[in-house]
Write an enzyme that holds these catalytic residues in place. Structure first.
Site, PDB file in Angstrom:
ATOM      1  N   SER A 137       0.850  -1.231   0.114  1.00 36.67           N
ATOM      2  CA  SER A 137       0.022  -0.084   0.036  1.00 36.67           C
ATOM      3  C   SER A 137       0.885   1.172   0.031  1.00 36.67           C
ATOM      4  O   SER A 137       1.901   1.237   0.693  1.00 36.67           O
ATOM      5  CB  SER A 137      -0.877  -0.181   1.310  1.00 36.67           C
ATOM      6  OG  SER A 137      -1.332   1.332   1.535  1.00 36.67           O
TER       7      SER A 137
ATOM      8  N   LYS B  65       1.949  -3.916   6.313  1.00 33.27           N
ATOM      9  CA  LYS B  65       2.370  -3.834   5.261  1.00 33.27           C
ATOM     10  C   LYS B  65       3.992  -3.718   5.068  1.00 33.27           C
ATOM     11  O   LYS B  65       4.619  -4.136   4.275  1.00 33.27           O
ATOM     12  CB  LYS B  65       1.594  -2.708   4.184  1.00 33.27           C
ATOM     13  CG  LYS B  65       0.118  -2.922   4.120  1.00 33.27           C
ATOM     14  CD  LYS B  65       0.027  -4.264   3.368  1.00 33.27           C
ATOM     15  CE  LYS B  65      -1.569  -4.325   3.342  1.00 33.27           C
ATOM     16  NZ  LYS B  65      -1.732  -5.806   2.673  1.00 33.27           N
TER      17      LYS B  65
ATOM     18  N   TYR C 182      -2.308  -1.559  10.717  1.00 32.14           N
ATOM     19  CA  TYR C 182      -2.456  -2.076   9.413  1.00 32.14           C
ATOM     20  C   TYR C 182      -1.212  -1.584   8.570  1.00 32.14           C
ATOM     21  O   TYR C 182      -0.814  -2.487   7.704  1.00 32.14           O
ATOM     22  CB  TYR C 182      -3.839  -1.596   8.808  1.00 32.14           C
ATOM     23  CG  TYR C 182      -3.984  -1.574   7.384  1.00 32.14           C
ATOM     24  CD1 TYR C 182      -4.202  -2.778   6.963  1.00 32.14           C
ATOM     25  CD2 TYR C 182      -3.546  -0.672   6.518  1.00 32.14           C
ATOM     26  CE1 TYR C 182      -4.313  -3.008   5.420  1.00 32.14           C
ATOM     27  CE2 TYR C 182      -3.639  -0.737   5.024  1.00 32.14           C
ATOM     28  CZ  TYR C 182      -3.941  -1.994   4.521  1.00 32.14           C
ATOM     29  OH  TYR C 182      -4.042  -2.158   3.233  1.00 32.14           O
TER      30      TYR C 182
HETATM   31  P1  NAD Z   1     -11.054  -7.144   0.931  1.00 25.90           P
HETATM   32  O1  NAD Z   1     -11.084  -7.353   2.267  1.00 25.90           O
HETATM   33  O2  NAD Z   1     -12.076  -7.144  -0.099  1.00 25.90           O
HETATM   34  O3  NAD Z   1     -10.252  -8.748   0.348  1.00 25.90           O
HETATM   35  C1  NAD Z   1      -9.289  -9.421   1.068  1.00 25.90           C
HETATM   36  C2  NAD Z   1      -9.944 -10.824   1.380  1.00 25.90           C
HETATM   37  O4  NAD Z   1      -8.971 -11.698   2.023  1.00 25.90           O
HETATM   38  C3  NAD Z   1     -11.189 -10.929   1.519  1.00 25.90           C
HETATM   39  O5  NAD Z   1     -11.991 -11.795   0.727  1.00 25.90           O
HETATM   40  C4  NAD Z   1     -11.044 -11.887   3.006  1.00 25.90           C
HETATM   41  O6  NAD Z   1     -12.029 -12.656   3.412  1.00 25.90           O
HETATM   42  C5  NAD Z   1      -9.701 -12.265   2.836  1.00 25.90           C
HETATM   43  N1  NAD Z   1      -9.043 -12.816   4.012  1.00 25.90           N
HETATM   44  C6  NAD Z   1      -8.615 -11.807   5.007  1.00 25.90           C
HETATM   45  N2  NAD Z   1      -7.886 -12.760   6.017  1.00 25.90           N
HETATM   46  C7  NAD Z   1      -7.796 -13.850   5.447  1.00 25.90           C
HETATM   47  C8  NAD Z   1      -7.339 -15.072   5.769  1.00 25.90           C
HETATM   48  N3  NAD Z   1      -6.604 -15.105   7.209  1.00 25.90           N
HETATM   49  N4  NAD Z   1      -7.403 -16.264   5.258  1.00 25.90           N
HETATM   50  C9  NAD Z   1      -8.082 -16.396   4.214  1.00 25.90           C
HETATM   51  N5  NAD Z   1      -8.714 -15.149   3.653  1.00 25.90           N
HETATM   52  C10 NAD Z   1      -8.551 -14.068   4.417  1.00 25.90           C
HETATM   53  O7  NAD Z   1      -9.739  -6.278   0.483  1.00 25.90           O
HETATM   54  P2  NAD Z   1      -9.183  -5.473  -0.827  1.00 25.90           P
HETATM   55  O8  NAD Z   1      -9.454  -4.324  -1.003  1.00 25.90           O
HETATM   56  O9  NAD Z   1      -9.405  -6.514  -1.881  1.00 25.90           O
HETATM   57  O10 NAD Z   1      -7.608  -5.617  -0.476  1.00 25.90           O
HETATM   58  C11 NAD Z   1      -6.804  -6.699  -1.304  1.00 25.90           C
HETATM   59  C12 NAD Z   1      -5.372  -6.538  -0.707  1.00 25.90           C
HETATM   60  O11 NAD Z   1      -4.854  -5.190  -0.965  1.00 25.90           O
HETATM   61  C13 NAD Z   1      -5.279  -6.569   1.100  1.00 25.90           C
HETATM   62  O12 NAD Z   1      -4.054  -7.149   1.249  1.00 25.90           O
HETATM   63  C14 NAD Z   1      -5.163  -4.793   1.318  1.00 25.90           C
HETATM   64  O13 NAD Z   1      -4.647  -4.932   2.459  1.00 25.90           O
HETATM   65  C15 NAD Z   1      -4.389  -4.477   0.032  1.00 25.90           C
HETATM   66  N6  NAD Z   1      -4.678  -3.207  -0.225  1.00 25.90           N
HETATM   67  C16 NAD Z   1      -5.978  -2.603  -0.501  1.00 25.90           C
HETATM   68  C17 NAD Z   1      -6.249  -1.278  -0.395  1.00 25.90           C
HETATM   69  C18 NAD Z   1      -7.530  -0.814  -0.961  1.00 25.90           C
HETATM   70  O14 NAD Z   1      -8.058   0.180  -0.914  1.00 25.90           O
HETATM   71  N7  NAD Z   1      -8.697  -1.719  -1.022  1.00 25.90           N
HETATM   72  C19 NAD Z   1      -5.340  -0.351  -0.892  1.00 25.90           C
HETATM   73  C20 NAD Z   1      -4.100  -0.889  -0.442  1.00 25.90           C
HETATM   74  C21 NAD Z   1      -3.826  -2.110  -0.277  1.00 25.90           C
HETATM   75  C1  UD1 Z   2      -6.923   4.892   3.502  1.00 23.02           C
HETATM   76  C2  UD1 Z   2      -6.067   4.205   4.638  1.00 23.02           C
HETATM   77  C3  UD1 Z   2      -4.900   3.573   3.858  1.00 23.02           C
HETATM   78  C4  UD1 Z   2      -5.288   2.429   3.034  1.00 23.02           C
HETATM   79  C5  UD1 Z   2      -6.380   3.048   2.095  1.00 23.02           C
HETATM   80  C6  UD1 Z   2      -7.047   1.863   1.344  1.00 23.02           C
HETATM   81  C7  UD1 Z   2      -5.961   5.991   6.666  1.00 23.02           C
HETATM   82  C8  UD1 Z   2      -5.502   7.062   7.394  1.00 23.02           C
HETATM   83  N1  UD1 Z   2      -5.780   5.519   5.466  1.00 23.02           N
HETATM   84  O1  UD1 Z   2      -6.302   5.649   2.768  1.00 23.02           O
HETATM   85  O2  UD1 Z   2      -3.897   3.140   4.827  1.00 23.02           O
HETATM   86  O3  UD1 Z   2      -4.165   1.879   2.666  1.00 23.02           O
HETATM   87  O4  UD1 Z   2      -7.304   3.731   2.913  1.00 23.02           O
HETATM   88  O5  UD1 Z   2      -7.846   0.912   2.036  1.00 23.02           O
HETATM   89  O6  UD1 Z   2      -7.191   5.494   6.772  1.00 23.02           O
HETATM   90  N2  UD1 Z   2     -12.479  11.076   3.318  1.00 23.02           N
HETATM   91  C9  UD1 Z   2     -13.422  11.841   3.394  1.00 23.02           C
HETATM   92  N3  UD1 Z   2     -14.782  11.303   4.076  1.00 23.02           N
HETATM   93  C10 UD1 Z   2     -14.931  10.256   4.377  1.00 23.02           C
HETATM   94  C11 UD1 Z   2     -13.984   9.282   3.790  1.00 23.02           C
HETATM   95  C12 UD1 Z   2     -12.755   9.810   3.355  1.00 23.02           C
HETATM   96  O7  UD1 Z   2     -13.546  13.123   3.356  1.00 23.02           O
HETATM   97  O8  UD1 Z   2     -16.063   9.883   4.751  1.00 23.02           O
HETATM   98  C13 UD1 Z   2     -11.107  11.656   2.494  1.00 23.02           C
HETATM   99  C14 UD1 Z   2     -10.172  11.222   3.471  1.00 23.02           C
HETATM  100  O9  UD1 Z   2      -9.818  12.331   4.468  1.00 23.02           O
HETATM  101  C15 UD1 Z   2      -8.898  11.237   2.439  1.00 23.02           C
HETATM  102  C16 UD1 Z   2      -9.771  10.919   1.111  1.00 23.02           C
HETATM  103  O10 UD1 Z   2     -11.087  10.866   1.467  1.00 23.02           O
HETATM  104  O11 UD1 Z   2      -8.560  12.750   1.914  1.00 23.02           O
HETATM  105  C17 UD1 Z   2      -9.576   9.400   1.067  1.00 23.02           C
HETATM  106  O12 UD1 Z   2      -9.801   8.423   1.868  1.00 23.02           O
HETATM  107  P1  UD1 Z   2     -10.034   7.149   1.971  1.00 23.02           P
HETATM  108  O13 UD1 Z   2     -10.685   6.407   0.851  1.00 23.02           O
HETATM  109  O14 UD1 Z   2     -10.309   6.644   3.426  1.00 23.02           O
HETATM  110  O15 UD1 Z   2      -8.322   6.505   1.556  1.00 23.02           O
HETATM  111  P2  UD1 Z   2      -6.898   7.011   2.410  1.00 23.02           P
HETATM  112  O16 UD1 Z   2      -7.039   7.914   3.607  1.00 23.02           O
HETATM  113  O17 UD1 Z   2      -5.992   7.707   1.327  1.00 23.02           O
END
Ligand code: NAD
Ligand code: UD1
Length: 344
Positions: free
Chosen positions: A128, A157, A153
């Protein structure tokens, strides 16, 4: 002809499911493993409907070594693992740090140990942009120093990246790995058959916007309007989940074909463009024609002011570039929300 078998952990989740679609459409054999802690089995029918192919699926908790090892033994002919499985709620991680370390680090260790045991050579990890904190200069490159994490969290990472780097260095399997640092993934598959399924009140901006527009939430609170940005709201690099998913297939092929420059590589996945919260809201209103109810409140603790990616390395080395516009992202998120709630 079917290509290599790829294990997709967390493949029932948001990004994993979109990646499974891209893999199946590129003719890979896909095995999804997920404990469904944050997803639902119904996503599998969405994947099958889009691709016309049924991915194999096993429900299991990857923190359970006694179950993980037999699963990997059964699929020891796999050539790579794409590891999405993790818990991802930043706020929850500050209340339940041990759960986050156990789940995110425990599952990673089990998966990597099983890969060594079964001689599975390639590994791709979901990292991330949170590892950068507020970088000194923007757009942030992969060489920028990793900053102290602002949540457990985020720590998982950072730790995971170190664990993967050190493991690859040993010369055992997995012999090569790529960490992909996602910026802010939003949107849904254009078919609206799969998308994000946040449980409870969403923490992230995009699902909060679509749920507010759908009438599930009363009002979006914009966190902070006193940032040193053009309109005072914070800036992020939003990337369409299908662009992100596509990058995984390209990274996989880089490893399978031995085109990687080092045993362990890291790439930013973003568009390279920053948008403010207000710009996202305006894009949503423009692309969907739906007026959004929102007001301003204080900054959210732990938020950085501005973060967007340098995409130069991914462009040059992976030959990948995000293609979707912000309007396409916000519209696809809305189409998914409408489908979920049976709205017209
Ligand atoms: P998500 O929660 O939709 O998907 C994660 C999946 O992992 C889920 O289906 C959950 O059931 C499964 N899971 C969790 N723990 C498990 C375990 N112990 N055994 C088996 N399955 C398990 O999340 P996502 O948004 O698809 O994210 C995927 C990856 O990307 C994650 O590692 C997340 O941290 C990373 N990531 C996501 C974002 C984002 O904004 N969505 C941003 C940066 C990084
Ligand atoms: C967040 C996490 C980051 C994670 C990412 C994806 C934090 C501090 N960071 O990123 O670690 O990898 O999600 O899961 O939580 N916002 C509003 N109103 C809302 C929600 C969000 O104004 O109700 C704003 C936030 O302040 C930010 C932007 O929207 O400026 C994006 O927010 P968000 O979608 O939560 O992502 P990040 O904070 O960038």
């Amino acid at each position: 002809m079917k290509k290599e078998k790829i294990i997709v952990t967390g493949g029932a989740g948001y990004i994993g499911a979109h990646t499974a679609v891209e893999l199946l459409q590129s003719d890979y054999e896909v095995v999804i493993v997920d404990n469904l802690v944050n997803s639902s089995k119904s996503v599998l029918s969405g994947i099958a409907e889009i691709t016309g192919k049924q991915p194999a699926f096993e429900e299991l908790d990857l923190t359970h070594a006694g179950k993980t090892n037999p699963f990997f033994h059964k699929h020891r002919d796999a050539k790579a693992v794409i590891h999405f499985a993790a818990l991802k709620a930043v706020g929850e991680s500050t209340r339940l740090p041990i759960l986050y370390y156990k789940n995110n680090i425990g599952s990673l260790l089990n998966v990597m140990e099983a890969m060594k045991e079964e001689q599975i050579p390639h590994f791709i990890f979901s990292s991330s942009a949170t590892v950068y904190g507020q970088p000194e200069s923007l757009p942030v490159t992969e060489l920028a120093p990793v900053q102290p994490a602002s949540s457990p969290y985020g720590s998982t990472k950072q730790m995971a990246e170190v664990i993967i780097r050190d493991t690859v260095k040993t010369g055992n399997q997995p012999a090569s790995a790529i960490s992909l640092r996602y910026f802010n993934p939003i949107g849904a598959h254009p078919s609206a058959l799969i998308g994000e399924l946040p449980s409870g009140v969403p923490n992230n901006l995009m699902p909060f916007i679509t749920q507010t527009a759908a009438g599930v939430r009363k009002e979006l609170k914009v966190f902070g309007r006193d940032y040193q940005t053009s309109d005072g709201t914070a800036i992020r690099d939003y990337i369409h989940v299908t662009d992100l998913a596509r990058a995984h297939v390209i990274a996989l092929e880089r490893l399978l074909k031995g085109k990687n420059q080092a045993a362990y590589e890291v790439f930013n996945l973003g568009t390279g463009k920053g948008f403010s919260v207000l710009e996202v809201i305006h894009s949503f209103e423009k692309s969907t024609g739906v007026k959004l109810n929102y007001s301003f409140t204080d900054r959210r603790r732990g938020d950085v002011e501005s973060l967007y990616a340098s995409t130069e390395l991914a462009n040059k080395e992976l030959g990948w570039k995000a293609e979707c516009t912000l309007d396409e992202m916000t519209l696809s998120a809305w189409n998914w929300e409408k489908k979920l709630r049976n709205l017209q």
